[in-house]
Motif scaffolding. Structure first.
Motif, PDB file in Angstrom:
ATOM      1  N   ASN A   1       9.706   1.072   5.728  1.00 39.98           N
ATOM      2  CA  ASN A   1      10.954   0.919   4.986  1.00 39.98           C
ATOM      3  C   ASN A   1      11.122   2.104   4.040  1.00 39.98           C
ATOM      4  O   ASN A   1      10.658   2.082   2.902  1.00 39.98           O
TER       5      ASN A   1
ATOM      6  N   GLU B   1       2.308  -1.851  -3.713  1.00 41.16           N
ATOM      7  CA  GLU B   1       3.683  -2.032  -3.241  1.00 41.16           C
ATOM      8  C   GLU B   1       4.174  -0.805  -2.475  1.00 41.16           C
ATOM      9  O   GLU B   1       4.876  -0.930  -1.457  1.00 41.16           O
ATOM     10  N   THR B   2       3.784   0.382  -2.933  1.00 40.52           N
ATOM     11  CA  THR B   2       4.164   1.618  -2.247  1.00 40.52           C
ATOM     12  C   THR B   2       3.544   1.671  -0.856  1.00 40.52           C
ATOM     13  O   THR B   2       4.219   1.989   0.130  1.00 40.52           O
TER      14      THR B   2
ATOM     15  N   GLU C   1       9.683   2.443  -4.586  1.00 42.41           N
ATOM     16  CA  GLU C   1       8.335   2.120  -5.063  1.00 42.41           C
ATOM     17  C   GLU C   1       7.584   3.379  -5.483  1.00 42.41           C
ATOM     18  O   GLU C   1       6.788   3.339  -6.434  1.00 42.41           O
TER      19      GLU C   1
ATOM     20  N   LYS D   1      12.824   1.570   0.453  1.00 36.80           N
ATOM     21  CA  LYS D   1      11.943   0.871  -0.485  1.00 36.80           C
ATOM     22  C   LYS D   1      10.723   1.726  -0.825  1.00 36.80           C
ATOM     23  O   LYS D   1      10.211   1.668  -1.943  1.00 36.80           O
ATOM     24  N   LEU D   2      10.266   2.538   0.125  1.00 34.63           N
ATOM     25  CA  LEU D   2       9.169   3.459  -0.154  1.00 34.63           C
ATOM     26  C   LEU D   2       9.568   4.452  -1.244  1.00 34.63           C
ATOM     27  O   LEU D   2       8.802   4.718  -2.169  1.00 34.63           O
TER      28      LEU D   2
ATOM     29  N   LYS E   1       5.322  -0.836   6.360  1.00 34.24           N
ATOM     30  CA  LYS E   1       6.482  -1.506   6.950  1.00 34.24           C
ATOM     31  C   LYS E   1       7.482  -0.509   7.542  1.00 34.24           C
ATOM     32  O   LYS E   1       8.335  -0.899   8.327  1.00 34.24           O
TER      33      LYS E   1
ATOM     34  N   GLU F   1       5.284  -0.789   1.606  1.00 37.96           N
ATOM     35  CA  GLU F   1       6.573  -0.304   2.123  1.00 37.96           C
ATOM     36  C   GLU F   1       6.378   0.821   3.131  1.00 37.96           C
ATOM     37  O   GLU F   1       7.128   0.925   4.105  1.00 37.96           O
TER      38      GLU F   1
END
Length: 111
Positions: A61, A52-53, A68, A64-65, A59, A56
Motif C-alpha cells: 500500500n 506500521e511502516t 507511515e 499508506k507507506l 501489503k 504497509e
C-alpha cells in the motif's frame, strides 16, 4: 533550490520545530506530550511507527507507506531531540560511511 535540497530543508525545519516543543505544554502539543512522557514512551512510539511502516510496505500500500514513513521520520526526530542528537550528526555519520560497503562497515563495528 533543487527539490532534493528543499526536501532536506523540510527535515531540518521539522527538527527545529520539534526541539522548540521541548518543555512545552503537553495539553497543547503532541510533541510536548511525548517529551513529557520520557524516552521510553518516545522509543515505544518510534517502534510502533516502524512496525506500521513495515506492515504497509508488505501489503504493497504505497499511499499508506508514504504516510507511515512520515510518521516514522517524525518520531525518529523526536527521539533524536530527546537524546541531543541533531540531524547533522546522523548526516555526518552517513557521509563517513559513504563508499564503504555495508559488510565492511559492520565488520568495523565489531570488537
Amino acid at each position: 533550490m533543487s527539490k532534493k535540497h528543499a526536501n532536506w530543508k523540510i527535515l531540518d525545519d521539522l527538527y527545529d520545530e520539534i526541539v522548540s516543543r521541548k518543555g512545552g505544554d503537553p495539553e497543547k502539543s503532541h510533541t510536548a506530550r511525548l517529551f513529557s512522557r520520557g524516552t521510553d514512551k518516545i522509543a515505544q512510539k518510534l517502534g510502533e511507527e516502524a512496525v506500521e511502516t513495515v506492515i504497509e510496505a508488505v501489503k504493497g500500500n504505497r499511499d499508506k507507506l508514504v504516510s507511515e514513513s512520515a510518521d516514522l521520520f517524525y518520531h525518529l526526530m523526536v527521539l533524536w531531540a530527546d537524546q541531543g542528537v541533531a540531524p547533522d550528526d546522523v548526516f555526518d555519520e552517513l557521509a563517513r560511511r559513504r563508499g564503504i560497503s555495508g559488510i565492511d562497515e559492520k565488520k568495523s563495528r565489531k570488537g
